[in-house]
Enzyme design. Structure first.
Site, PDB file in Angstrom:
ATOM      1  N   GLY A  52      43.930  36.368  33.565  1.00  0.00           N
ATOM      2  CA  GLY A  52      42.940  37.430  33.554  1.00  0.00           C
ATOM      3  C   GLY A  52      42.374  37.621  34.943  1.00  0.00           C
ATOM      4  O   GLY A  52      42.363  36.692  35.757  1.00  0.00           O
ATOM      5  N   GLN A  57      36.859  40.479  41.462  1.00  0.00           N
ATOM      6  CA  GLN A  57      37.501  39.320  42.064  1.00  0.00           C
ATOM      7  C   GLN A  57      38.435  39.689  43.226  1.00  0.00           C
ATOM      8  O   GLN A  57      38.868  38.815  43.970  1.00  0.00           O
ATOM      9  CB  GLN A  57      38.272  38.519  41.016  1.00  0.00           C
ATOM     10  CG  GLN A  57      37.361  37.814  40.024  1.00  0.00           C
ATOM     11  CD  GLN A  57      38.177  37.074  38.998  1.00  0.00           C
ATOM     12  OE1 GLN A  57      38.577  37.639  37.983  1.00  0.00           O
ATOM     13  NE2 GLN A  57      38.439  35.803  39.269  1.00  0.00           N
ATOM     14  N   CYS A 100      39.060  29.456  36.835  1.00  0.00           N
ATOM     15  CA  CYS A 100      38.843  30.796  37.369  1.00  0.00           C
ATOM     16  C   CYS A 100      39.546  30.919  38.714  1.00  0.00           C
ATOM     17  O   CYS A 100      39.461  30.006  39.538  1.00  0.00           O
ATOM     18  CB  CYS A 100      37.339  31.027  37.531  1.00  0.00           C
ATOM     19  SG  CYS A 100      36.906  32.653  38.175  1.00  0.00           S
ATOM     20  N   LEU A 101      40.228  32.036  38.915  1.00  0.00           N
ATOM     21  CA  LEU A 101      40.924  32.252  40.183  1.00  0.00           C
ATOM     22  C   LEU A 101      39.952  32.287  41.359  1.00  0.00           C
ATOM     23  O   LEU A 101      40.337  32.014  42.492  1.00  0.00           O
ATOM     24  CB  LEU A 101      41.742  33.550  40.125  1.00  0.00           C
ATOM     25  CG  LEU A 101      42.876  33.565  39.096  1.00  0.00           C
ATOM     26  CD1 LEU A 101      43.548  34.936  39.054  1.00  0.00           C
ATOM     27  CD2 LEU A 101      43.889  32.472  39.389  1.00  0.00           C
ATOM     28  N   HIS A 142      35.259  35.726  29.395  1.00  0.00           N
ATOM     29  CA  HIS A 142      35.229  35.200  30.764  1.00  0.00           C
ATOM     30  C   HIS A 142      35.301  36.353  31.774  1.00  0.00           C
ATOM     31  O   HIS A 142      34.490  36.429  32.704  1.00  0.00           O
ATOM     32  CB  HIS A 142      36.413  34.237  30.946  1.00  0.00           C
ATOM     33  CG  HIS A 142      36.565  33.698  32.329  1.00  0.00           C
ATOM     34  ND1 HIS A 142      36.344  32.374  32.636  1.00  0.00           N
ATOM     35  CD2 HIS A 142      36.934  34.295  33.497  1.00  0.00           C
ATOM     36  CE1 HIS A 142      36.568  32.187  33.943  1.00  0.00           C
ATOM     37  NE2 HIS A 142      36.932  33.339  34.471  1.00  0.00           N
ATOM     38  N   GLU A 143      36.260  37.248  31.581  1.00  0.00           N
ATOM     39  CA  GLU A 143      36.435  38.359  32.529  1.00  0.00           C
ATOM     40  C   GLU A 143      35.293  39.363  32.438  1.00  0.00           C
ATOM     41  O   GLU A 143      34.866  39.911  33.457  1.00  0.00           O
ATOM     42  CB  GLU A 143      37.785  39.059  32.314  1.00  0.00           C
ATOM     43  CG  GLU A 143      39.008  38.184  32.528  1.00  0.00           C
ATOM     44  CD  GLU A 143      39.041  37.446  33.859  1.00  0.00           C
ATOM     45  OE1 GLU A 143      38.444  37.913  34.849  1.00  0.00           O
ATOM     46  OE2 GLU A 143      39.664  36.365  33.919  1.00  0.00           O
ATOM     47  N   HIS A 146      32.381  38.412  34.487  1.00  0.00           N
ATOM     48  CA  HIS A 146      32.516  38.775  35.904  1.00  0.00           C
ATOM     49  C   HIS A 146      31.927  40.156  36.185  1.00  0.00           C
ATOM     50  O   HIS A 146      31.348  40.382  37.251  1.00  0.00           O
ATOM     51  CB  HIS A 146      33.991  38.797  36.330  1.00  0.00           C
ATOM     52  CG  HIS A 146      34.540  37.472  36.724  1.00  0.00           C
ATOM     53  ND1 HIS A 146      34.068  36.736  37.793  1.00  0.00           N
ATOM     54  CD2 HIS A 146      35.558  36.748  36.205  1.00  0.00           C
ATOM     55  CE1 HIS A 146      34.760  35.622  37.910  1.00  0.00           C
ATOM     56  NE2 HIS A 146      35.678  35.598  36.956  1.00  0.00           N
TER      57      HIS A 146
END
Length: 176
Positions: A52, A57, A100-101, A142-143, A146
């Site tokens: 994701g 991001q 997380c990236l 989660h996304e 953000h």
């Protein structure tokens, strides 16, 4: 990958970058710029590799995210969520080990609603709803966090969160 086009991989925004705490703005209309952004986000997510990615991001404060929770042995199944909003959440909770990236190599168990219903606009500009549970429910939440400047570490203890932020702040200073 898009036919006849080179992949466009964008640099990821990494903690402690303040951009990660910014609220993302709604997308007014789905046009060529937005679909190109979606493609760039997917290229970046697959390259990372992740399941994701929110637009913020890669430094774009717009309310869009991409998800693909297919396994390595399955065909890719990317989904683009534009202006997603939670319509309903379950009372049941589930815990997943999240990463997380934008917070590389850090994982923690996070409790979230086990299932939810999300309304969104797809990459063709059509309104959609999805009922999600399991990994998809966790990934969506989660996304979507953000988009509101919330990170998964905000769902863990203050002590652990402060340690992670301190570690990434120190690492960022070392790069300067």
């Amino acid at each position: 990958m898009r036919y006849g086009e080179a992949m466009t991989i964008k640099p990821l925004i990494i903690l402690p970058d303040p951009l990660l705490r910014q609220q993302s703005k709604p997308i007014e209309q789905v046009d060529a710029e937005i679909t190109r952004l979606a493609d760039d986000m997917l290229d970046t997510m697959y390259d990372a590799p992740g399941i994701g990615l929110a637009a913020i991001q890669i430094g774009v404060p717009r309310r869009m995210l991409v998800i693909d929770i297919s396994r390595e042995d399955e065909d890719r199944n990317p989904v683009v969520f534009i202006n997603p909003e939670i319509l309903k959440v379950s009372d049941d909770v589930s815990a997943y080990e999240e990463g997380c990236l934008s917070i590389p190599d850090y994982y923690a168990e996070v409790e979230r609603p086990a299932s939810l219903t999300v309304g969104y606009i797809d990459r063709d500009g059509k309104k959609q709803t999805v009922e999600a549970d399991g990994l998809l429910a966790t990934c969506l939440q989660h996304e979507m966090d953000h988009l509101n400047g919330v990170l998964f570490i905000d769902h863990i203890s203050r002590l652990k969160r402060d340690m992670v932020i301190k570690k990434f702040t120190k690492a960022a200073r070392a790069k300067i």
